[in-house]
Scaffold this active site. Structure first.
Site, PDB file in Angstrom:
ATOM      1  N   ARG A 103      28.723 -59.359  25.922  1.00  0.00           N
ATOM      2  CA  ARG A 103      29.112 -58.908  24.590  1.00  0.00           C
ATOM      3  C   ARG A 103      30.333 -57.880  24.901  1.00  0.00           C
ATOM      4  O   ARG A 103      30.538 -56.901  24.195  1.00  0.00           O
ATOM      5  CB  ARG A 103      28.140 -58.307  23.788  1.00  0.00           C
ATOM      6  N   ASP A 134      24.193 -62.977  20.569  1.00  0.00           N
ATOM      7  CA  ASP A 134      25.167 -63.163  19.689  1.00  0.00           C
ATOM      8  C   ASP A 134      26.701 -62.506  20.135  1.00  0.00           C
ATOM      9  O   ASP A 134      27.751 -62.746  19.572  1.00  0.00           O
ATOM     10  CB  ASP A 134      24.980 -62.648  18.573  1.00  0.00           C
ATOM     11  N   GLY A 135      26.842 -61.448  21.248  1.00  0.00           N
ATOM     12  CA  GLY A 135      27.956 -61.154  21.657  1.00  0.00           C
ATOM     13  C   GLY A 135      28.493 -59.863  20.811  1.00  0.00           C
ATOM     14  O   GLY A 135      29.435 -59.246  21.059  1.00  0.00           O
ATOM     15  N   ARG A 192      36.075 -49.056  25.672  1.00  0.00           N
ATOM     16  CA  ARG A 192      35.896 -48.199  26.570  1.00  0.00           C
ATOM     17  C   ARG A 192      36.854 -48.360  27.544  1.00  0.00           C
ATOM     18  O   ARG A 192      37.337 -49.459  27.708  1.00  0.00           O
ATOM     19  CB  ARG A 192      34.336 -48.298  27.244  1.00  0.00           C
ATOM     20  N   ARG A 199      31.145 -54.548  38.887  1.00  0.00           N
ATOM     21  CA  ARG A 199      29.883 -54.004  39.009  1.00  0.00           C
ATOM     22  C   ARG A 199      29.321 -54.468  40.377  1.00  0.00           C
ATOM     23  O   ARG A 199      29.993 -55.651  41.183  1.00  0.00           O
ATOM     24  CB  ARG A 199      28.841 -54.538  37.964  1.00  0.00           C
ATOM     25  N   ASP A 269      23.415 -55.087  37.838  1.00  0.00           N
ATOM     26  CA  ASP A 269      24.473 -55.552  36.747  1.00  0.00           C
ATOM     27  C   ASP A 269      24.926 -54.321  36.048  1.00  0.00           C
ATOM     28  O   ASP A 269      25.974 -54.206  35.539  1.00  0.00           O
ATOM     29  CB  ASP A 269      24.129 -56.599  36.002  1.00  0.00           C
ATOM     30  N   ASN A 270      24.226 -52.986  36.227  1.00  0.00           N
ATOM     31  CA  ASN A 270      24.780 -52.155  35.399  1.00  0.00           C
ATOM     32  C   ASN A 270      25.207 -50.696  36.443  1.00  0.00           C
ATOM     33  O   ASN A 270      25.318 -49.701  35.853  1.00  0.00           O
ATOM     34  CB  ASN A 270      23.567 -51.424  34.436  1.00  0.00           C
ATOM     35  N   ASP A 279      27.701 -48.535  31.128  1.00  0.00           N
ATOM     36  CA  ASP A 279      26.380 -49.296  30.082  1.00  0.00           C
ATOM     37  C   ASP A 279      25.178 -48.486  29.432  1.00  0.00           C
ATOM     38  O   ASP A 279      24.330 -48.232  29.933  1.00  0.00           O
ATOM     39  CB  ASP A 279      25.651 -50.655  30.889  1.00  0.00           C
TER      40      ASP A 279
HETATM   41  P1  AMP Z   1      22.401 -55.016  29.295  1.00  0.00           P
HETATM   42  O1  AMP Z   1      20.834 -54.871  29.535  1.00  0.00           O
HETATM   43  O2  AMP Z   1      22.681 -54.347  28.082  1.00  0.00           O
HETATM   44  O3  AMP Z   1      22.981 -54.223  30.611  1.00  0.00           O
HETATM   45  O4  AMP Z   1      22.540 -56.305  29.227  1.00  0.00           O
HETATM   46  C1  AMP Z   1      22.246 -57.371  30.280  1.00  0.00           C
HETATM   47  C2  AMP Z   1      22.953 -58.695  30.073  1.00  0.00           C
HETATM   48  O5  AMP Z   1      22.799 -59.117  28.522  1.00  0.00           O
HETATM   49  C3  AMP Z   1      24.683 -58.453  30.356  1.00  0.00           C
HETATM   50  O6  AMP Z   1      24.925 -59.769  30.812  1.00  0.00           O
HETATM   51  C4  AMP Z   1      24.778 -58.372  28.907  1.00  0.00           C
HETATM   52  O7  AMP Z   1      26.265 -58.782  28.399  1.00  0.00           O
HETATM   53  C5  AMP Z   1      23.930 -59.194  27.957  1.00  0.00           C
HETATM   54  N1  AMP Z   1      23.945 -58.673  26.627  1.00  0.00           N
HETATM   55  C6  AMP Z   1      23.035 -57.836  26.090  1.00  0.00           C
HETATM   56  N2  AMP Z   1      23.351 -57.682  24.859  1.00  0.00           N
HETATM   57  C7  AMP Z   1      24.001 -58.756  24.492  1.00  0.00           C
HETATM   58  C8  AMP Z   1      24.540 -59.578  23.298  1.00  0.00           C
HETATM   59  N3  AMP Z   1      24.217 -58.893  21.907  1.00  0.00           N
HETATM   60  N4  AMP Z   1      25.177 -60.695  23.145  1.00  0.00           N
HETATM   61  C9  AMP Z   1      25.554 -61.049  24.226  1.00  0.00           C
HETATM   62  N5  AMP Z   1      25.178 -60.653  25.530  1.00  0.00           N
HETATM   63  C10 AMP Z   1      24.290 -59.543  25.503  1.00  0.00           C
HETATM   64 MG    MG Z   2      24.786 -54.306  31.410  1.00  0.00          MG
END
Ligand code: AMP
Ligand code: MG
Length: 521
Positions: A103, A134-135, A192, A199, A269-270, A279
């Protein structure tokens, strides 16, 4: 509105040949072209004038239609092609395979005053990496990112910055507590900025597939553009890169521990290769000094990402990056040397950081005892970290232990419940502390001034963000503006804002959004 555009990343690295925007595995490519989804009725909530300035934009630019259109994803800036990056990662210690910008959509790179920034929209619609989601992003999480990224910057903590916060005008469905009660929330988009959004996980992806050609292309690109001071070649070059990422990651963690920031989701990944905080999800601020605290409900059982474990996790994550870079180095020894140095370097830097928090300019070996006994003491009764350190700066060399205690007691959540033995421990510690500051050449006033440059008066307490979200949900952004301005000067007294120098109110103790946050954003 004029931006100085450059597109190094997409010009120099391999693109995904497919432009089909459906979730899929993408091989041998560093990015996929993807356009943001046009929002139905975007509106600007807030822009950071300072970040705009960094990009060469004026305050007038931030309220222009161009700004609204470009940073909501409604139009694409001429000469640019937005893209999303694939990356992989270890989530909560487990290999998760391909993740990627699910997203997030990178708009372009911009240069201004010889500095380069990548601009990225968060919540601007699906990409090939959205997997089952959903992005989009909701207002509450976008406010938390926009406010906190800027607050961290002003605290002196390395971080991505946040240019703008917008409403998309669309509704987004979220199950906040993952308990089968989804509800519609307002959709929002943050823009941002960072030197890049590369990463640890970008490298892990290619290494895991044994795609050494793309791994090397990405590493060479990253070093060339973002670590130009590295002049060596071959394996030395990649080692120097790894050494630098270790060093900046360590610095970042020391800052987190200094201000009481708990990231909450330190998956690989963060982790930015620039050693900047990235993130902002279910993060939180330590109120009660509790090293075992994590704001993330998803992590409630094992508390992997608890405050006190952040240094260990940073090292664990660096191991994963070392593994990913290994094929370019083919020698474990020097990688291990760097990793082994992390813990001792951390100890050294942590001690110095704590010395600064306590107002010591001299380095004395015994400080370690004083610091360890303090961190134990802080856990014996619920004590507010920010208030404690800020008020400690008022303690004077000639104070009695009782007088010194009077100055810090505001930090206790239940002062009346402090048992006698704990109280006596405090008196003893304060005696030691006063003896210690007596050995310093600083006057009381000088020490106080120095301490107040490292112990913030104002941080984005969890309940403050939540109050601001509750108002913003109703369309009232005055608190958001107020907090944004307040947090620009976190070390200043700002007497008119004294009410934010206060312990977490009781209603916020166990409230969703204040002490409990989920990844659902
Ligand atoms: P995060 O835990 O927020 O760092 O996200 C982990 C992974 O899930 C990353 O690849 C994000 O891009 C993906 N992600 C988190 N929320 C969404 C969302 N609402 N739509 C699509 N991908 C998401
Ligand atoms: Mg992330």
């Amino acid at each position: 509105m004029k931006l100085h555009i450059q597109n190094n990343f997409t010009a120099e690295l391999p693109a995904d040949p497919s432009e089909i925007n459906i979730p899929r595995q993408v091989e041998k490519a560093c990015f996929s072209y993807v356009e943001p989804k046009k929002p139905s009725n975007a509106s600007l909530i807030h822009a950071s004038a300072e970040v705009a300035n960094l990009l060469g934009l004026s305050q007038e630019d931030t309220v222009s239609d161009d700004f609204l259109n470009i940073f909501s994803g409604n139009t694409v800036y001429p000469g640019t092609r937005p893209y999303a990056m694939p990356y992989a990662g270890h989530q909560f210690g487990n290999w998760a395979g391909q993740l990627g910008d699910g997203r997030a959509i990178n708009l372009t790179e911009v240069t201004h005053n010889d500095t380069s920034y990548t601009l990225q929209l968060k919540g601007a619609g699906p990409t090939p990496y959205s997997r089952t989601a959903d992005g989009f992003a909701v207002l509450r999480s976008s406010i938390r990112e926009h406010l906190c990224a800027e607050a961290m910057h002003y605290l002196g903590v390395p971080t991505t910055r946040s240019l703008s916060l917008m409403l998309s005008g669309d509704q987004v469905l979220r199950d906040i507590l993952y308990n089968g009660n989804p509800a519609y929330e307002k959709g929002a988009i943050v823009c941002r900025t960072a030197p890049s959004f590369i990463r640890f996980g970008n490298f892990e992806l290619f290494a895991s597939r044994n795609d050494l050609a793309t791994l090397q292309l990405l590493a060479d690109y990253t070093i060339k553009h973002h670590f130009p001071e590295i002049k060596s070649e071959g394996k030395e070059k990649y080692l120097a890169f790894f050494q630098e990422v270790s060093r900046t990651t360590l610095d970042m963690i020391v800052h987190w521990q200094r201000v009481g920031f708990v990231h909450g989701v330190m998956n690989t990944d963060n982790m930015s290769i620039h050693g900047i905080t990235i993130d902002y999800g279910p993060y939180g601020w330590l109120e009660d000094y509790d090293p075992n605290w994590t704001p993330n409900t998803t992590d409630r059982q094992y508390k992997r990402y608890r405050f006190g474990n952040q240094p260990n996790i940073a090292l664990w994550n660096l191991y994963q990056l070392a593994n990913a870079l290994f094929p370019l180095i083919n020698d474990t020894k020097p990688l291990e040397t760097i990793l082994n140095a992390f813990s001792s370097d951390y100890q050294k830097d942590y001690l110095n950081m704590m010395r600064n928090k306590l107002g010591f300019s001299l380095i004395q070996e015994e400080d370690i005892i004083l610091i360890e006994s303090l961190t134990e003491l802080l856990q014996l009764a619920e004590t507010d970290m920010t208030i404690f350190f800020r008020n400690l700066s008022s303690v004077q060399k000639l104070d009695s232990a009782e007088a010194a205690f009077e100055k810090i007691k505001e930090a206790f959540y239940n002062e009346k419940d402090i048992i006698e033995s704990v109280l006596n421990n405090w008196y003893t510690w304060l005696e030691h502390y006063k003896n210690r500051i007596d050995e310093e050449v600083f006057t009381d006033a000088e020490r106080k001034k120095q301490m107040n440059t490292v112990n913030p008066k104002y941080v984005l307490r969890n309940y403050m963000a939540q109050l601001c979200i509750d108002d913003a949900d109703k369309g009232n952004y005055s608190l958001l503006n107020e907090l944004f301005e307040l947090l620009k000067k976190p070390y200043d007294e700002q007497p008119d804002s004294q009410k934010w120098f206060a312990k977490r109110p009781d209603w916020a103790r166990d409230k969703v959004g204040c002490s409990m946050l989920s990844c659902s954003s």
